[in-house]
Design a protein around this motif. Structure first.
Motif, PDB file in Angstrom:
ATOM      1  N   LEU A   1      -0.162   8.790 -14.302  1.00  0.00           N
ATOM      2  CA  LEU A   1       1.292   8.646 -14.173  1.00  0.00           C
ATOM      3  C   LEU A   1       1.976  10.004 -14.201  1.00  0.00           C
ATOM      4  O   LEU A   1       2.907  10.264 -13.419  1.00  0.00           O
ATOM      5  CB  LEU A   1       1.841   7.758 -15.284  1.00  0.00           C
ATOM      6  N   ARG A   2       1.534  10.883 -15.065  1.00  0.00           N
ATOM      7  CA  ARG A   2       2.149  12.212 -15.130  1.00  0.00           C
ATOM      8  C   ARG A   2       1.901  12.976 -13.834  1.00  0.00           C
ATOM      9  O   ARG A   2       2.800  13.688 -13.345  1.00  0.00           O
ATOM     10  CB  ARG A   2       1.625  12.976 -16.344  1.00  0.00           C
ATOM     11  N   ARG A   3       0.710  12.842 -13.263  1.00  0.00           N
ATOM     12  CA  ARG A   3       0.459  13.507 -11.978  1.00  0.00           C
ATOM     13  C   ARG A   3       1.374  12.939 -10.893  1.00  0.00           C
ATOM     14  O   ARG A   3       1.874  13.669 -10.030  1.00  0.00           O
ATOM     15  CB  ARG A   3      -1.007  13.338 -11.578  1.00  0.00           C
ATOM     16  N   ALA A   4       1.597  11.645 -10.935  1.00  0.00           N
ATOM     17  CA  ALA A   4       2.454  11.015  -9.933  1.00  0.00           C
ATOM     18  C   ALA A   4       3.878  11.551 -10.009  1.00  0.00           C
ATOM     19  O   ALA A   4       4.486  11.902  -8.989  1.00  0.00           O
ATOM     20  CB  ALA A   4       2.441   9.498 -10.124  1.00  0.00           C
ATOM     21  N   PHE A   5       4.433  11.631 -11.219  1.00  0.00           N
ATOM     22  CA  PHE A   5       5.798  12.124 -11.366  1.00  0.00           C
ATOM     23  C   PHE A   5       5.913  13.602 -11.003  1.00  0.00           C
ATOM     24  O   PHE A   5       6.958  14.058 -10.546  1.00  0.00           O
ATOM     25  CB  PHE A   5       6.297  11.887 -12.792  1.00  0.00           C
ATOM     26  N   ASP A   6       4.849  14.353 -11.206  1.00  0.00           N
ATOM     27  CA  ASP A   6       4.875  15.792 -10.908  1.00  0.00           C
ATOM     28  C   ASP A   6       4.611  16.104  -9.445  1.00  0.00           C
ATOM     29  O   ASP A   6       4.805  17.249  -9.015  1.00  0.00           O
ATOM     30  CB  ASP A   6       3.832  16.526 -11.760  1.00  0.00           C
ATOM     31  N   SER A   7       4.181  15.113  -8.662  1.00  0.00           N
ATOM     32  CA  SER A   7       3.671  15.393  -7.313  1.00  0.00           C
ATOM     33  C   SER A   7       4.751  15.783  -6.317  1.00  0.00           C
ATOM     34  O   SER A   7       4.512  16.556  -5.389  1.00  0.00           O
ATOM     35  CB  SER A   7       2.910  14.177  -6.781  1.00  0.00           C
TER      36      SER A   7
END
Length: 548
Positions: free
Chosen positions: A519-525
């Protein structure tokens, strides 16, 4: 007097005067003058990959901005592809104007391409469906469409134009853009409702989507807080009382509805989501008295006997009720013991869920996803649900901290709304997180519109609860028949690779410990990104058929 403008210019200019800022469409020759008008008038055009997404995006725009949404569909199949979106807007009371192309008047009846009489298709699911009278009247026709859509009770309007009329010169039109006069509630009715509250011991206040759409969220919150009324939100009523509020009874909903002696339902129909208006009546207790408040008389329930009903501007209704309750001597102390009981039940429910929200079960329990998601959601995150069982968990375990931040398909229950809703949300709320929750079944309806997000640079986080089945159907069929058919999907289907292939990003998650980092990677992408999470197909949402 005629000007150099063509009919498409005038139609778009009038649309802009009513607050429409984005045109959602899929390219078609019958409506080229509307595109040309958008270019001339500075209106943003967002072209999608399926017309249903254009209408869903227009509807979400209306629901998030509380201004009318605009979709433009080409003739024939372009328009029929948008029917489900119009039906959804109808059931949600969303002010959407759908403009359609139409085969040329000069060739009508001779078999022109995509010649079809569209308005009859929409008569039962719109406030108004009609064909424009001609280039000379296009300004008046478009103004009538928008005025009708925004008048209480709000809803969709369909208007199509003959192709040759759209290309013709048209006179400019100065739209009046009058605000509909608020409907004043009857003071005697409000006094009667106040007396019902004065005699109640266990009241509940339900706040529905029309409270938000009527800009009555502040008046509703003041009413609830001034009287100490427990609140159960419904639809876009979520967030009017923020998560953690002492009066918010979402987690004690069953107890609230089965033990209440008075339920005041504001801004939503007494439909299957609210037990058709049949509250109380458990363990020998009498049925609860029901009060229905709506923004227009047409929305008041007729299928169930209510103790009182009032229609009008919902802010005025709440203000009037507050004054009437002071006159009747209603105070927060009247309901303290009831409110405390509901608060205790809510706390117990939260404590009881803690284990599953942090569960390390493999396969993944859907609740673990929401335990992780709640840790990363900002206060103003827009959360969109498009699915069955998976999204039902969201409705229970995600509580909004602000109003106007939740979208689901509403009572029509149409799957496939998600991509259109997410496109609109990213445009309407450019600085907020936008999270689209998809069941794997729902993902199959509209995932191609990730291409739209990529082309228009609209980053959205998509979370897919992927259990490889139509869970809302498989488990009930097993219970009824001992077998199921037409309920299987491909286990761990790589929907994330579809998103990646279309220019976004994504990954498959099969371990509960991987959910948070993904989820954190998704928001940072900074791109449309899918976290595709394989969940346990044996877990079914504990659904009550009564709507409670």
């Amino acid at each position: 007097m005629e000007s150099a403008k063509h009919a498409g210019d005038v139609a778009v200019a009038v649309s802009r005067s009513y607050g429409a800022e984005v045109m959602f469409t899929l390219s078609g020759g019958h409506v080229f003058p509307l595109y040309d008008g958008a270019v001339h008038e500075g209106m943003r055009i967002v072209d999608v990959r399926h017309e249903q997404s254009a209408v869903f995006a227009a509807e979400a725009t209306a629901r998030l901005t509380r201004r009318p949404g605009l979709a433009v569909l080409t003739a024939g199949p372009g328009i029929t592809n948008g029917v489900s979106g119009v039906a959804t807007a109808h059931f949600n009371g969303s002010p959407v104007v759908v403009m359609g192309g139409r085969a040329p008047k000069s060739r009508w009846g001779s078999g022109a391409l995509q010649e079809m009489d569209h308005p009859p298709l929409f008569e039962s699911i719109t406030k108004l469906a009609f064909t424009g009278g001609g280039a000379d009247s296009i300004g008046q026709d478009v103004e009538m469409a928008f005025r009708t859509a925004i008048a209480p009770h709000r809803g969709p309007v369909f208007l199509d134009f003959y192709m040759d009329h759209l290309f013709s010169p048209a006179p400019e039109h100065e739209a009046e853009t009058l605000t509909p006069s608020p409907l004043e509630p009857d003071p005697d009715t409000l006094a009667g409702i106040a007396r019902l509250l004065a005699g109640a011991e266990r009241p509940v206040l339900v706040l529905g989507s029309d409270v938000w759409m009527d800009r009555a969220e502040d008046a509703a919150r003041d009413f609830a807080e001034s009287l100490g009324l427990p609140v159960v939100p419904n639809g876009q009523g979520r967030g009017i009382l923020p998560a953690g509020h002492r009066l918010l009874a979402t987690r004690a909903r069953g107890m609230a509805f089965t033990q209440a002696d008075l339920v005041i339902v504001a801004g939503t129909p007494l439909d299957f989501r609210l037990a058709y208006g049949m509250f109380g009546g458990r363990d020998g207790a009498p049925q609860a008295k029901v009060v229905h408040l709506a923004d227009a008389p047409s929305q008041l329930a007729t299928h169930v006997e209510t103790a009182a009903a009032a229609a009008g501007d919902l802010s005025v209704l709440f203000w009037g009720l507050s004054a009437a309750c002071i006159e009747a001597g209603v105070t927060p102390r009247s309901f303290e013991s009831w409110t405390d009981r509901l608060a205790e039940a809510s706390a117990a429910a939260v404590a009881g869920d803690a284990e599953l929200l942090a569960s390390d079960a493999d396969p993944i329990h859907p609740m673990r996803i929401y335990g992780e998601l709640n840790r990363v959601l900002a206060d103003d995150a827009v959360v969109i649900g498009d699915g069955g069982d998976f999204v039902s968990y969201a409705g229970k375990y995600i509580e909004q901290r602000r109003s106007g931040c939740w979208l689901d398909p509403g009572p029509y229950g149409c799957l496939g709304t998600g991509l259109g809703y997410a496109i609109a949300a990213r445009i309407a709320r450019p600085s907020s997180q936008v999270v689209l929750l998809l069941g794997d079944g729902a993902a199959g309806f509209s995932l191609m519109d990730v291409d739209t997000m990529v082309r228009h640079r609209l980053p959205v986080v998509m979370v897919c609860g992927n259990n490889g089945i139509w869970g809302l159907e498989k488990h009930p069929m097993q219970m009824l028949y001992g077998y199921d058919v037409a309920a299987e999907l491909q286990p761990q289907c790589r929907y994330d690779q579809v998103v990646t292939a279309l220019g976004g990003g994504g990954e498959l998650v099969t371990s509960p410990k991987e959910i948070g980092p993904a989820l954190r990677r998704a928001f940072d992408s900074g791109v449309p990104y899918m976290v595709n999470i394989a969940t346990d197909p044996q877990v079914a949402y504990p659904r009550a058929t009564s709507g409670i």
